[in-house]
Enzyme design. Structure first.
Site, PDB file in Angstrom:
ATOM      1  N   ASP A  25       0.791  -1.200  -0.260  1.00  0.00           N
ATOM      2  CA  ASP A  25      -0.044   0.066   0.052  1.00  0.00           C
ATOM      3  C   ASP A  25       0.923   1.158   0.065  1.00  0.00           C
ATOM      4  O   ASP A  25       1.964   1.324   0.577  1.00  0.00           O
ATOM      5  CB  ASP A  25      -0.834  -0.025   1.283  1.00  0.00           C
ATOM      6  CG  ASP A  25      -2.053   0.912   1.144  1.00  0.00           C
ATOM      7  OD1 ASP A  25      -2.224   1.440  -0.105  1.00  0.00           O
ATOM      8  OD2 ASP A  25      -2.592   1.198   2.230  1.00  0.00           O
ATOM      9  N   GLY A  28       0.037   5.494  -4.520  1.00  0.00           N
ATOM     10  CA  GLY A  28      -0.613   6.451  -4.617  1.00  0.00           C
ATOM     11  C   GLY A  28       0.085   7.882  -4.186  1.00  0.00           C
ATOM     12  O   GLY A  28       0.333   9.065  -4.613  1.00  0.00           O
ATOM     13  N   GLU A  72     -12.042  -4.709  -4.607  1.00  0.00           N
ATOM     14  CA  GLU A  72     -12.641  -3.370  -4.460  1.00  0.00           C
ATOM     15  C   GLU A  72     -11.909  -2.475  -5.531  1.00  0.00           C
ATOM     16  O   GLU A  72     -12.516  -1.258  -5.438  1.00  0.00           O
ATOM     17  CB  GLU A  72     -12.454  -2.941  -3.053  1.00  0.00           C
ATOM     18  CG  GLU A  72     -13.386  -3.852  -2.031  1.00  0.00           C
ATOM     19  CD  GLU A  72     -12.769  -5.229  -1.938  1.00  0.00           C
ATOM     20  OE1 GLU A  72     -11.810  -5.502  -2.011  1.00  0.00           O
ATOM     21  OE2 GLU A  72     -13.897  -6.154  -1.668  1.00  0.00           O
ATOM     22  N   ASN A  73     -10.907  -2.780  -5.930  1.00  0.00           N
ATOM     23  CA  ASN A  73      -9.875  -1.844  -6.691  1.00  0.00           C
ATOM     24  C   ASN A  73     -10.640  -1.260  -8.130  1.00  0.00           C
ATOM     25  O   ASN A  73     -10.199  -0.349  -8.545  1.00  0.00           O
ATOM     26  CB  ASN A  73      -8.487  -2.203  -6.944  1.00  0.00           C
ATOM     27  CG  ASN A  73      -7.726  -2.281  -5.636  1.00  0.00           C
ATOM     28  OD1 ASN A  73      -6.858  -3.040  -5.452  1.00  0.00           O
ATOM     29  ND2 ASN A  73      -7.917  -1.165  -4.723  1.00  0.00           N
ATOM     30  N   ARG A 193       1.930  -5.046   6.236  1.00  0.00           N
ATOM     31  CA  ARG A 193       1.136  -4.000   5.381  1.00  0.00           C
ATOM     32  C   ARG A 193       1.751  -2.504   5.386  1.00  0.00           C
ATOM     33  O   ARG A 193       2.252  -2.320   6.558  1.00  0.00           O
ATOM     34  CB  ARG A 193      -0.213  -3.516   5.618  1.00  0.00           C
ATOM     35  CG  ARG A 193      -1.167  -2.540   4.975  1.00  0.00           C
ATOM     36  CD  ARG A 193      -2.376  -2.449   5.354  1.00  0.00           C
ATOM     37  NE  ARG A 193      -3.081  -1.772   4.210  1.00  0.00           N
ATOM     38  CZ  ARG A 193      -4.351  -1.658   3.856  1.00  0.00           C
ATOM     39  NH1 ARG A 193      -5.180  -2.495   4.400  1.00  0.00           N
ATOM     40  NH2 ARG A 193      -4.763  -0.887   3.092  1.00  0.00           N
ATOM     41  N   SER A 201      -8.035  -5.406   5.108  1.00  0.00           N
ATOM     42  CA  SER A 201      -8.865  -5.211   3.599  1.00  0.00           C
ATOM     43  C   SER A 201      -9.147  -6.340   2.825  1.00  0.00           C
ATOM     44  O   SER A 201      -8.691  -6.582   1.584  1.00  0.00           O
ATOM     45  CB  SER A 201      -7.915  -4.208   2.675  1.00  0.00           C
ATOM     46  OG  SER A 201      -7.539  -2.963   3.364  1.00  0.00           O
TER      47      SER A 201
END
Ligand code: FPP
Length: 247
Positions: A25, A28, A72-73, A193, A201
C-alpha cells in the site's frame, strides 16, 4: 553437504517465516508527494517486487504472496484501473524469463473472469513456464478478495455435496481450504502492510487466522530489502502459541 542437495537452497533463518504475505500500500501517496500521477507510484511499486522476491531465498522465505489488485480496486478511476492492468501485462511480459531463470514459481489467485483475455493468457503462460521451479513460490493476487474467494469456494463445495461426492457430515476445518484459491499453499506466517494503515482489507482472511502482523509506515515504493530483512528477523523473536500456553 549432501551431494544431491540443491546448492541454491538457502539455510532458513532459525524461526523465520516460511510464508510472508504483503499488502503493498501507499503507491498513490508516494506519487502524489512527488507531484506525479498515481500510476507513477504503481510503476515504482512494481520495481520493488523484483527486489523483494530476490531477497526471499537468503532469508529463508519460501512463499511470498502479494496483493496487487483487490476486488474493490475496480472502484478506482477508469484511467487507474486500465493503467494497472496494462502494468500487469507489461510486468509479466518483461519479467517472465528472469523469474523462470531465478527459480521462482509464479501463481495467481483471484477471480480471472473479470480480467481481460490477454492478461489471463499471460498469467496462464507464466504459471506454466515456471511450474517446475521451487526456490521461491510467488503468488500474485489479482482481482482477489477473501470474501469473494470464500464465496466461490463455498459454491464449489456445495456443488460437490449436491452431486454426492462430499458428505455434509464430513465437512471440517480441512475441507474449505481445499476449495480456496490458495489450496496448494501453506498459511501465511507473517502479513506485512505498508503505508501506515492498520487494516487487512479482505486479504487472506481464512488463511491468516494465526498469522503475525506488521503494520509499517513506509510507503510501498520505499520498501527495500533491508527493511524486509529486518521484519523477518523481528518475526523470529515473536512467540507464536497458536492458542496454546508455552512454558
Ligand atoms: C495500493 O496503493 C496498491 C495497489 C492497489 C496496487 C499494487 C500494485 C503494485 C505494487 C504494482 C504492481 C505489482 C505487480 C505484481 C506488477 P494505493 O494506490 O492504494 O496507494 P494509496 O493508498 O497511497 O493511494
Amino acid at each position: 553437504m549432501d551431494a544431491g542437495a540443491d546448492i541454491h537452497e538457502p539455510c532458513p533463518l532459525p524461526g523465520g517465516p516460511s510464508h510472508v504475505a504483503i499488502i503493498m500500500d501507499g503507491n498513490g501517496r508516494w506519487a502524489q508527494a512527488r507531484g506525479r500521477p498515481r500510476l507513477y507510484g504503481h510503476h515504482a511499486g512494481a520495481q520493488r517486487v523484483r527486489e523483494i522476491v530476490e531477497t526471499c531465498p537468503g532469508l529463508g522465505v519460501k512463499y511470498l504472496t502479494i496483493f496487487a489488485f483487490s476486488t474493490e480496486n475496480w472502484k478506482r478511476t477508469q484511467t487507474e484501473v486500465a493503467g494497472l492492468m496494462s502494468l500487469f501485462r507489461r510486468y509479466i511480459t518483461k519479467e517472465a524469463r528472469a523469474l523462470r531463470e531465478e527459480g521462482v514459481r509464479v501463481r495467481f489467485i483471484g477471480d480471472r473472469v473479470r480480467l481481460d483475455e490477454k492478461l489471463v493468457t499471460l498469467m496462464d503462460e507464466l504459471e506454466l513456464m515456471t511450474a517446475g521451479n521451487d526456490l521461491v513460490h510467488l503468488t500474485v493476487a489479482i482481482n482477489y478478495g477473501s470474501r469473494d474467494e470464500v464465496t466461490r469456494a463455498t459454491k464449489r463445495l456445495a456443488m460437490d455435496v449436491a452431486k454426492g461426492s462430499l458428505e455434509p457430515e464430513n465437512v471440517d476445518e480441512e475441507t474449505l481450504p481445499r476449495y480456496l484459491d490458495t489450496c496448494v499453499l501453506p498459511d501465511p506466517d507473517l502479513v506485512i502492510r505498508t503505508s501506515g494503515e492498520a487494516r487487512i482489507s479482505n486479504f487472506l482472511l481464512w488463511q491468516s487466522a494465526y498469522a503475525e502482523y506488521e503494520f509499517i509506515d513506509t510507503l510501498w515504493p520505499d520498501f527495500d530489502s533491508a527493511l524486509f530483512a529486518r521484519l523477518i528477523r523481528d518475526y523470529g523473536r515473536r512467540d507464536r502459541r497458536f492458542g496454546a500456553v508455552t512454558a
